[in-house]
Design a protein around this motif. Sequence first.
Motif, PDB file in Angstrom:
ATOM      1  N   ALA A   1       7.374  16.229   9.890  1.00 28.82           N
ATOM      2  CA  ALA A   1       5.873  15.939   9.790  1.00 28.82           C
ATOM      3  C   ALA A   1       5.935  14.537   8.767  1.00 28.82           C
ATOM      4  CB  ALA A   1       5.396  17.080   8.891  1.00 28.82           C
ATOM      5  N   SER A   2       7.274  14.519   7.985  1.00 20.34           N
ATOM      6  CA  SER A   2       6.611  12.777   7.692  1.00 20.34           C
ATOM      7  C   SER A   2       7.176  12.141   8.222  1.00 20.34           C
ATOM      8  CB  SER A   2       7.521  12.937   5.930  1.00 20.34           C
ATOM      9  OG  SER A   2       6.942  14.278   5.371  1.00 20.34           O
ATOM     10  N   ALA A   3       8.082  12.576   8.618  1.00 24.38           N
ATOM     11  CA  ALA A   3       9.555  11.105  10.215  1.00 24.38           C
ATOM     12  C   ALA A   3       8.206  11.086  11.120  1.00 24.38           C
ATOM     13  CB  ALA A   3      10.010  11.735  10.691  1.00 24.38           C
ATOM     14  N   LYS A   4       7.109  11.320  11.387  1.00 27.92           N
ATOM     15  CA  LYS A   4       5.981  11.757  12.402  1.00 27.92           C
ATOM     16  C   LYS A   4       5.113  10.753  11.791  1.00 27.92           C
ATOM     17  CE  LYS A   4       6.653  15.799  15.091  1.00 27.92           C
ATOM     18  NZ  LYS A   4       6.276  16.852  15.707  1.00 27.92           N
ATOM     19  N   ALA A   5       4.736  11.210  10.920  1.00 29.79           N
ATOM     20  CA  ALA A   5       3.735  10.380  10.197  1.00 29.79           C
ATOM     21  C   ALA A   5       4.332   9.148  10.365  1.00 29.79           C
ATOM     22  CB  ALA A   5       3.077  10.938   8.729  1.00 29.79           C
ATOM     23  N   ILE A   6       5.174   8.662   9.779  1.00 29.26           N
ATOM     24  CA  ILE A   6       5.222   7.750   9.394  1.00 29.26           C
ATOM     25  C   ILE A   6       6.051   6.399  10.956  1.00 29.26           C
ATOM     26  CG2 ILE A   6       8.105   6.064   8.768  1.00 29.26           C
ATOM     27  CD1 ILE A   6       8.356   7.898   6.417  1.00 29.26           C
ATOM     28  N   ASN A   7       6.113   7.356  11.939  1.00 30.27           N
ATOM     29  CA  ASN A   7       6.451   6.586  13.019  1.00 30.27           C
ATOM     30  C   ASN A   7       4.856   6.082  13.219  1.00 30.27           C
ATOM     31  OD1 ASN A   7       8.851   6.777  13.238  1.00 30.27           O
ATOM     32  ND2 ASN A   7       8.948   8.194  15.045  1.00 30.27           N
ATOM     33  N   GLN A   8       3.964   7.030  13.342  1.00 28.30           N
ATOM     34  CA  GLN A   8       3.032   6.962  13.242  1.00 28.30           C
ATOM     35  C   GLN A   8       2.322   5.719  12.661  1.00 28.30           C
ATOM     36  OE1 GLN A   8       0.405  10.203  12.331  1.00 28.30           O
ATOM     37  NE2 GLN A   8       0.740  11.736  14.619  1.00 28.30           N
ATOM     38  N   LEU A   9       2.682   4.931  11.849  1.00 28.07           N
ATOM     39  CA  LEU A   9       1.924   3.850  10.939  1.00 28.07           C
ATOM     40  C   LEU A   9       2.348   2.390  11.881  1.00 28.07           C
ATOM     41  CD1 LEU A   9       3.667   4.372   7.107  1.00 28.07           C
ATOM     42  CD2 LEU A   9       0.588   4.472   8.431  1.00 28.07           C
ATOM     43  N   ILE A  10       3.307   2.501  12.546  1.00 27.65           N
ATOM     44  CA  ILE A  10       4.128   1.483  13.661  1.00 27.65           C
ATOM     45  C   ILE A  10       3.441   1.635  14.945  1.00 27.65           C
ATOM     46  CG2 ILE A  10       6.317   0.631  14.070  1.00 27.65           C
ATOM     47  CD1 ILE A  10       5.439   0.739  11.475  1.00 27.65           C
ATOM     48  N   ASP A  11       2.844   0.907  15.160  1.00 26.15           N
ATOM     49  CA  ASP A  11       2.322   0.288  16.491  1.00 26.15           C
ATOM     50  C   ASP A  11       3.021   0.345  17.211  1.00 26.15           C
ATOM     51  OD1 ASP A  11       1.399  -0.626  19.068  1.00 26.15           O
ATOM     52  OD2 ASP A  11       0.332  -2.384  18.627  1.00 26.15           O
ATOM     53  N   ALA A  12       3.547   1.169  18.795  1.00 29.46           N
ATOM     54  CA  ALA A  12       5.013   1.192  19.560  1.00 29.46           C
ATOM     55  C   ALA A  12       4.848   0.009  20.074  1.00 29.46           C
ATOM     56  CB  ALA A  12       5.137   2.431  20.273  1.00 29.46           C
ATOM     57  N   SER A  13       4.028  -0.832  20.357  1.00 26.19           N
ATOM     58  CA  SER A  13       3.385  -2.279  20.928  1.00 26.19           C
ATOM     59  C   SER A  13       4.552  -3.453  20.332  1.00 26.19           C
ATOM     60  CB  SER A  13       3.012  -2.611  22.191  1.00 26.19           C
ATOM     61  OG  SER A  13       1.964  -2.107  21.274  1.00 26.19           O
ATOM     62  N   SER A  14       4.022  -3.559  19.018  1.00 27.80           N
ATOM     63  CA  SER A  14       4.687  -4.529  17.743  1.00 27.80           C
ATOM     64  C   SER A  14       5.252  -5.365  17.618  1.00 27.80           C
ATOM     65  CB  SER A  14       3.841  -4.110  16.958  1.00 27.80           C
ATOM     66  OG  SER A  14       3.982  -5.332  15.716  1.00 27.80           O
ATOM     67  N   GLN A  15       5.796  -6.004  18.220  1.00 26.94           N
ATOM     68  CA  GLN A  15       6.942  -6.480  18.079  1.00 26.94           C
ATOM     69  C   GLN A  15       7.006  -7.624  16.235  1.00 26.94           C
ATOM     70  OE1 GLN A  15       8.926  -7.457  20.347  1.00 26.94           O
ATOM     71  NE2 GLN A  15       8.187  -5.780  20.990  1.00 26.94           N
ATOM     72  N   GLN A  16       6.853  -6.946  15.086  1.00 28.21           N
ATOM     73  CA  GLN A  16       5.878  -7.532  13.657  1.00 28.21           C
ATOM     74  C   GLN A  16       7.776  -7.001  13.555  1.00 28.21           C
ATOM     75  OE1 GLN A  16       3.631  -6.260  11.341  1.00 28.21           O
ATOM     76  NE2 GLN A  16       4.016  -7.862   9.821  1.00 28.21           N
TER      77      GLN A  16
ATOM     78  N   GLN B   1       0.752  -0.773   0.180  1.00 28.51           N
ATOM     79  CA  GLN B   1      -0.319   0.099   0.135  1.00 28.51           C
ATOM     80  C   GLN B   1       1.130   1.283   0.141  1.00 28.51           C
ATOM     81  OE1 GLN B   1      -3.017   0.304   3.173  1.00 28.51           O
ATOM     82  NE2 GLN B   1      -3.986   2.008   2.991  1.00 28.51           N
ATOM     83  N   ASN B   2       0.778   2.130  -0.836  1.00 30.53           N
ATOM     84  CA  ASN B   2       1.403   3.541  -0.822  1.00 30.53           C
ATOM     85  C   ASN B   2       0.322   4.464   0.017  1.00 30.53           C
ATOM     86  OD1 ASN B   2       3.549   4.869  -1.488  1.00 30.53           O
ATOM     87  ND2 ASN B   2       2.241   6.175  -2.703  1.00 30.53           N
ATOM     88  N   ARG B   3       1.270   5.121   0.593  1.00 36.51           N
ATOM     89  CA  ARG B   3       0.504   6.490   1.543  1.00 36.51           C
ATOM     90  C   ARG B   3       1.173   7.882   1.127  1.00 36.51           C
ATOM     91  NH1 ARG B   3       0.367   2.231   5.039  1.00 36.51           N
ATOM     92  NH2 ARG B   3      -1.300   1.576   6.207  1.00 36.51           N
ATOM     93  N   LEU B   4       0.669   8.951   0.767  1.00 40.19           N
ATOM     94  CA  LEU B   4       0.893  10.559   0.636  1.00 40.19           C
ATOM     95  C   LEU B   4       1.328  10.446   2.006  1.00 40.19           C
ATOM     96  CD1 LEU B   4      -1.468  11.483  -2.538  1.00 40.19           C
ATOM     97  CD2 LEU B   4       1.135  10.261  -2.308  1.00 40.19           C
ATOM     98  N   LEU B   5       2.584  11.665   2.181  1.00 40.60           N
ATOM     99  CA  LEU B   5       3.211  12.245   2.824  1.00 40.60           C
ATOM    100  C   LEU B   5       2.885  13.781   2.922  1.00 40.60           C
ATOM    101  CD1 LEU B   5       6.548  10.476   3.346  1.00 40.60           C
ATOM    102  CD2 LEU B   5       5.032  10.088   5.192  1.00 40.60           C
ATOM    103  N   PRO B   6       2.918  14.223   4.496  1.00 39.39           N
ATOM    104  CA  PRO B   6       2.158  15.889   4.604  1.00 39.39           C
ATOM    105  C   PRO B   6       2.969  15.836   3.735  1.00 39.39           C
ATOM    106  CG  PRO B   6       2.248  14.961   6.542  1.00 39.39           C
ATOM    107  CD  PRO B   6       3.118  13.374   5.759  1.00 39.39           C
ATOM    108  N   ASN B   7       2.242  17.856   2.945  1.00 43.72           N
ATOM    109  CA  ASN B   7       2.837  17.991   2.063  1.00 43.72           C
ATOM    110  C   ASN B   7       2.847  19.211   2.321  1.00 43.72           C
ATOM    111  OD1 ASN B   7       2.566  20.365  -0.691  1.00 43.72           O
ATOM    112  ND2 ASN B   7       3.394  18.012  -1.363  1.00 43.72           N
ATOM    113  N   ARG B   8       4.062  20.122   2.331  1.00 43.03           N
ATOM    114  CA  ARG B   8       3.615  21.653   3.117  1.00 43.03           C
ATOM    115  C   ARG B   8       4.811  22.638   2.195  1.00 43.03           C
ATOM    116  NH1 ARG B   8       5.441  21.832   9.087  1.00 43.03           N
ATOM    117  NH2 ARG B   8       4.350  20.982  10.198  1.00 43.03           N
TER     118      ARG B   8
END
Length: 277
Positions: free
Chosen positions: A178-193, A131-138
């Motif tokens: 903003a993009s780095a934060k958006a990418i981090n938000q895609l990850i569940d911090a508790s996930s062990q995947q 899946q492709n997601r667009l990142l914040p654009n400023r």
Amino acid sequence: MQSNQATRRRNWASGVWRGLLGAVVLLACAAPLRAEQPLRLRVLCYNIHHAEGVDGKLDLERIAGVILSVKPDIVALQEVDQRATRSESVDQPAELARLTGMQVAFGANIPLQGGHYGNAMLSRFPITDHQNRLLPNRNNGEQRGVLSSTLKVPGLGEPLRLLATHLDHRGDDGERIASAKAINQLIDASSQQPTLLAGDMNDVIGSPTLQIYDKMWTRANDQPLPTIPVAEPTRQIDFILFRPRDDWKVVEVKVLDEAVASDHRPILAVLEYVGGE
């Protein structure tokens, strides 16, 4: 007499076979168990500049040759054209898959000259979804995106997640942050995947952008390994990261000695999965 001789021969043969079988059993019991080979992944990150080298030549086969030279399992690619006029309307993701014999996924971020432009990934393993997601654009900058895929890797108890991205290049780092934060938000911090992130971050170790990644990810290299300018690199802006931290061991990281095929040098990380130990 003949019957007694035949009986003795049968007894002798039976005794020999019993002895051989016993020896085999003893050897098998005495031999140490062979440990399973560790799972190692060769991960390459490469900004290919739509296959146009610093010599001005458009040469996708040359890019494929650079990729194949290090026998990667997984490749994250940036600045990839798909049927754009400037790159002879070639479907570069599909052609690179053909040239390398790997599976491919492409994330289109920008319409370009009759085609598209974005990120791609190649994999020796099956890509089960992407899946492709667009990142914040400023400030009307170049639209960026993050391509996320799931890979079925033998030896892993669960699917491997791979993210590939290319962040804003401008001096103001607001969009990169903003993009780095958006990418981090895609990850569940508790996930062990088991998860990998690779891309051209257009920023350096110690920058606010990389510090944001440091909250969720571990870089394959602690000390900078310059990837640009391609002729005599002085800055590393191309990175390979992983998580969870304790589930991976870095075996090797290196920048390839290739200074013509693109305006970036590729970076390779060999990662060993030790999760579950």
